[in-house]
Design a protein around this motif. Structure first.
Motif, PDB file in Angstrom:
ATOM      1  N   ARG A 112     -44.536 -22.222  41.927  1.00  0.00           N
ATOM      2  CA  ARG A 112     -45.944 -21.787  42.053  1.00  0.00           C
ATOM      3  C   ARG A 112     -46.891 -22.978  41.940  1.00  0.00           C
ATOM      4  NH1 ARG A 112     -44.790 -17.089  38.919  1.00  0.00           N
ATOM      5  NH2 ARG A 112     -45.538 -18.171  37.096  1.00  0.00           N
ATOM      6  N   PHE A 113     -46.614 -23.831  40.952  1.00  0.00           N
ATOM      7  CA  PHE A 113     -47.442 -25.030  40.752  1.00  0.00           C
ATOM      8  C   PHE A 113     -47.405 -25.913  42.000  1.00  0.00           C
ATOM      9  CE2 PHE A 113     -46.924 -29.599  39.636  1.00  0.00           C
ATOM     10  CZ  PHE A 113     -48.248 -29.888  39.306  1.00  0.00           C
ATOM     11  N   LEU A 114     -46.196 -26.119  42.525  1.00  0.00           N
ATOM     12  CA  LEU A 114     -46.029 -26.982  43.703  1.00  0.00           C
ATOM     13  C   LEU A 114     -46.682 -26.392  44.942  1.00  0.00           C
ATOM     14  CD1 LEU A 114     -42.411 -28.413  43.675  1.00  0.00           C
ATOM     15  CD2 LEU A 114     -44.565 -29.659  43.590  1.00  0.00           C
ATOM     16  N   HIS A 115     -46.638 -25.088  45.032  1.00  0.00           N
ATOM     17  CA  HIS A 115     -47.242 -24.400  46.177  1.00  0.00           C
ATOM     18  C   HIS A 115     -48.739 -24.728  46.232  1.00  0.00           C
ATOM     19  CE1 HIS A 115     -48.635 -21.026  48.678  1.00  0.00           C
ATOM     20  NE2 HIS A 115     -47.433 -21.145  49.228  1.00  0.00           N
ATOM     21  N   VAL A 116     -49.372 -24.680  45.059  1.00  0.00           N
ATOM     22  CA  VAL A 116     -50.802 -24.991  44.974  1.00  0.00           C
ATOM     23  C   VAL A 116     -51.040 -26.484  45.204  1.00  0.00           C
ATOM     24  CG1 VAL A 116     -52.795 -25.027  43.400  1.00  0.00           C
ATOM     25  CG2 VAL A 116     -51.254 -23.057  43.420  1.00  0.00           C
ATOM     26  N   PHE A 117     -50.202 -27.297  44.581  1.00  0.00           N
ATOM     27  CA  PHE A 117     -50.343 -28.753  44.615  1.00  0.00           C
ATOM     28  C   PHE A 117     -50.182 -29.278  46.053  1.00  0.00           C
ATOM     29  CE2 PHE A 117     -49.420 -33.130  43.668  1.00  0.00           C
ATOM     30  CZ  PHE A 117     -49.840 -33.392  42.370  1.00  0.00           C
ATOM     31  N   GLN A 134     -52.471 -30.767  51.509  1.00  0.00           N
ATOM     32  CA  GLN A 134     -52.597 -30.381  52.912  1.00  0.00           C
ATOM     33  C   GLN A 134     -54.061 -30.180  53.291  1.00  0.00           C
ATOM     34  OE1 GLN A 134     -50.097 -27.023  53.545  1.00  0.00           O
ATOM     35  NE2 GLN A 134     -49.899 -27.377  55.731  1.00  0.00           N
ATOM     36  N   SER A 135     -54.799 -29.477  52.418  1.00  0.00           N
ATOM     37  CA  SER A 135     -56.178 -29.118  52.758  1.00  0.00           C
ATOM     38  C   SER A 135     -57.084 -30.343  52.834  1.00  0.00           C
ATOM     39  CB  SER A 135     -56.733 -28.111  51.750  1.00  0.00           C
ATOM     40  OG  SER A 135     -56.898 -28.722  50.491  1.00  0.00           O
ATOM     41  N   VAL A 136     -56.743 -31.406  52.102  1.00  0.00           N
ATOM     42  CA  VAL A 136     -57.592 -32.607  52.158  1.00  0.00           C
ATOM     43  C   VAL A 136     -57.015 -33.666  53.113  1.00  0.00           C
ATOM     44  CG1 VAL A 136     -58.579 -32.255  49.854  1.00  0.00           C
ATOM     45  CG2 VAL A 136     -56.508 -33.641  50.099  1.00  0.00           C
ATOM     46  N   GLY A 137     -55.953 -33.298  53.830  1.00  0.00           N
ATOM     47  CA  GLY A 137     -55.375 -34.254  54.779  1.00  0.00           C
ATOM     48  C   GLY A 137     -54.747 -35.467  54.129  1.00  0.00           C
ATOM     49  N   GLY A 138     -54.217 -35.265  52.918  1.00  0.00           N
ATOM     50  CA  GLY A 138     -53.575 -36.369  52.211  1.00  0.00           C
ATOM     51  C   GLY A 138     -52.106 -36.513  52.610  1.00  0.00           C
ATOM     52  N   LEU A 139     -51.432 -37.426  51.920  1.00  0.00           N
ATOM     53  CA  LEU A 139     -49.982 -37.583  52.073  1.00  0.00           C
ATOM     54  C   LEU A 139     -49.373 -37.392  50.695  1.00  0.00           C
ATOM     55  CD1 LEU A 139     -47.329 -38.486  53.502  1.00  0.00           C
ATOM     56  CD2 LEU A 139     -47.953 -40.837  52.935  1.00  0.00           C
ATOM     57  N   GLY A 140     -48.469 -36.406  50.555  1.00  0.00           N
ATOM     58  CA  GLY A 140     -47.846 -36.135  49.266  1.00  0.00           C
ATOM     59  C   GLY A 140     -46.422 -36.675  49.226  1.00  0.00           C
ATOM     60  N   LEU A 141     -46.071 -37.315  48.116  1.00  0.00           N
ATOM     61  CA  LEU A 141     -44.722 -37.871  47.906  1.00  0.00           C
ATOM     62  C   LEU A 141     -44.206 -37.354  46.567  1.00  0.00           C
ATOM     63  CD1 LEU A 141     -45.846 -41.498  48.723  1.00  0.00           C
ATOM     64  CD2 LEU A 141     -44.407 -40.112  50.232  1.00  0.00           C
ATOM     65  N   PHE A 142     -43.091 -36.652  46.595  1.00  0.00           N
ATOM     66  CA  PHE A 142     -42.572 -36.032  45.379  1.00  0.00           C
ATOM     67  C   PHE A 142     -41.116 -36.438  45.217  1.00  0.00           C
ATOM     68  CE2 PHE A 142     -46.036 -33.579  46.981  1.00  0.00           C
ATOM     69  CZ  PHE A 142     -46.654 -32.975  45.904  1.00  0.00           C
ATOM     70  N   THR A 143     -40.736 -36.941  44.042  1.00  0.00           N
ATOM     71  CA  THR A 143     -39.339 -37.346  43.843  1.00  0.00           C
ATOM     72  C   THR A 143     -38.586 -36.290  43.043  1.00  0.00           C
ATOM     73  OG1 THR A 143     -39.732 -38.506  41.751  1.00  0.00           O
ATOM     74  CG2 THR A 143     -40.059 -39.780  43.775  1.00  0.00           C
ATOM     75  N   ILE A 144     -37.292 -36.174  43.339  1.00  0.00           N
ATOM     76  CA  ILE A 144     -36.426 -35.251  42.591  1.00  0.00           C
ATOM     77  C   ILE A 144     -35.003 -35.823  42.558  1.00  0.00           C
ATOM     78  CG2 ILE A 144     -35.832 -33.807  44.613  1.00  0.00           C
ATOM     79  CD1 ILE A 144     -36.107 -31.348  42.657  1.00  0.00           C
ATOM     80  N   ASP A 145     -34.336 -35.694  41.409  1.00  0.00           N
ATOM     81  CA  ASP A 145     -32.936 -36.139  41.308  1.00  0.00           C
ATOM     82  C   ASP A 145     -32.034 -35.045  41.853  1.00  0.00           C
ATOM     83  OD1 ASP A 145     -33.146 -38.662  40.242  1.00  0.00           O
ATOM     84  OD2 ASP A 145     -33.291 -37.932  38.179  1.00  0.00           O
ATOM     85  N   ALA A 146     -31.418 -35.318  42.978  1.00  0.00           N
ATOM     86  CA  ALA A 146     -30.593 -34.301  43.638  1.00  0.00           C
ATOM     87  C   ALA A 146     -29.485 -33.792  42.714  1.00  0.00           C
ATOM     88  CB  ALA A 146     -29.989 -34.877  44.912  1.00  0.00           C
ATOM     89  N   ASP A 147     -28.898 -34.679  41.931  1.00  0.00           N
ATOM     90  CA  ASP A 147     -27.730 -34.314  41.118  1.00  0.00           C
ATOM     91  C   ASP A 147     -28.077 -33.426  39.930  1.00  0.00           C
ATOM     92  OD1 ASP A 147     -26.787 -36.114  42.876  1.00  0.00           O
ATOM     93  OD2 ASP A 147     -25.833 -37.445  41.421  1.00  0.00           O
ATOM     94  N   ALA A 148     -29.360 -33.351  39.590  1.00  0.00           N
ATOM     95  CA  ALA A 148     -29.732 -32.653  38.353  1.00  0.00           C
ATOM     96  C   ALA A 148     -29.928 -31.151  38.548  1.00  0.00           C
ATOM     97  CB  ALA A 148     -31.008 -33.275  37.792  1.00  0.00           C
ATOM     98  N   HIS A 149     -29.889 -30.683  39.794  1.00  0.00           N
ATOM     99  CA  HIS A 149     -30.255 -29.277  40.054  1.00  0.00           C
ATOM    100  C   HIS A 149     -29.243 -28.602  40.967  1.00  0.00           C
ATOM    101  CE1 HIS A 149     -33.957 -30.656  38.290  1.00  0.00           C
ATOM    102  NE2 HIS A 149     -34.024 -31.597  39.212  1.00  0.00           N
ATOM    103  N   ASP A 150     -29.117 -27.291  40.803  1.00  0.00           N
ATOM    104  CA  ASP A 150     -28.169 -26.563  41.652  1.00  0.00           C
ATOM    105  C   ASP A 150     -28.756 -26.328  43.054  1.00  0.00           C
ATOM    106  OD1 ASP A 150     -29.920 -24.377  41.488  1.00  0.00           O
ATOM    107  OD2 ASP A 150     -28.830 -23.477  39.814  1.00  0.00           O
TER     108      ASP A 150
END
Length: 203
Positions: free
Chosen positions: A147-152, A157-173
């Motif tokens: 939900r948080f990410l959906h808003v974020f 998107q609405s301001v025409g920015g560029l978003g970069l989000f990191t995640i550790d692939a191995d840490a999640h199912d």
């Protein structure tokens, strides 16, 4: 269009959100900072939301890439207050939230900075990096983070920015990864023994 820089010879549309995925220690944070620095060099705004390192550490790393004095670079630090290291106050460059769990606070601080960059400073192009989603998922359940990410991502998107989000692939199912991936326009994958590759979804 946003140029992603040296390693990734790609341009993406304004309003694009990219997920940087890979095993630990494959340079996701470093790559995200490189992509951010690419924008700072050409006069764009840069915002780093950090749930892992304090602002000083991340700014120190960013400063190795370019001299950002006097440039629009801001940090939302979700770590320092939680560690309880002395008294910290928001200033021009660094805004603090109480902890990585305070997703409402993160959203508010990000909005404040974006508003300042867009309206007060007239910056049409801004890059926003969040390091790391894995930390958020340690503290909160998938639905809350989604939900948080959906808003974020929607805000970017609405301001025409560029978003970069990191995640550790191995840490999640797989379920977690597939749920999170739905929110992104493209995925940059980092590897232990190969350069990163990028896939942009066709809309």
């Amino acid at each position: 269009m946003y140029k992603l820089g040296a390693d990734l010879d790609v341009e993406v549309e304004p309003g694009t959100n990219l997920l940087l995925v890979g095993p630990p220690l494959t340079g996701k944070r470093s790559l995200a900072l490189d992509i951010l620095a690419e924008g700072t060099r050409s006069g764009e705004g840069s915002v780093i939301v950090t749930t892992k390192d304090g602002a000083d550490r991340i700014l120190n790393d960013f400063g190795k890439r370019l001299d950002y004095e006097g440039k629009p670079v801001a940090v939302v630090d979700c770590v320092t207050k939680q560690q309880g290291v002395g008294e910290v106050r928001d200033d021009e460059r660094i805004r603090y939230t109480s902890s990585p769990v305070d997703m409402t606070g993160i959203g508010i601080k990000l909005s404040e900075i974006l508003q300042e960059y867009y309206q007060d400073r007239g910056l049409a192009e801004n890059r926003i990096m969040l390091h790391s989603l894995s930390t958020l998922l340690m503290y909160a359940d998938l639905q809350t983070v989604f939900r948080f990410l959906h808003v974020f991502t929607g805000r970017i998107q609405s301001v025409g920015g560029l978003g970069l989000f990191t995640i550790d692939a191995d840490a999640h199912d797989d379920r977690t990864m597939n749920t999170i991936k739905q929110l992104f326009d493209g995925i940059i994958t980092t590897h232990e023994d190969a350069p990163p590759d990028i896939r942009i979804a066709d809309h």
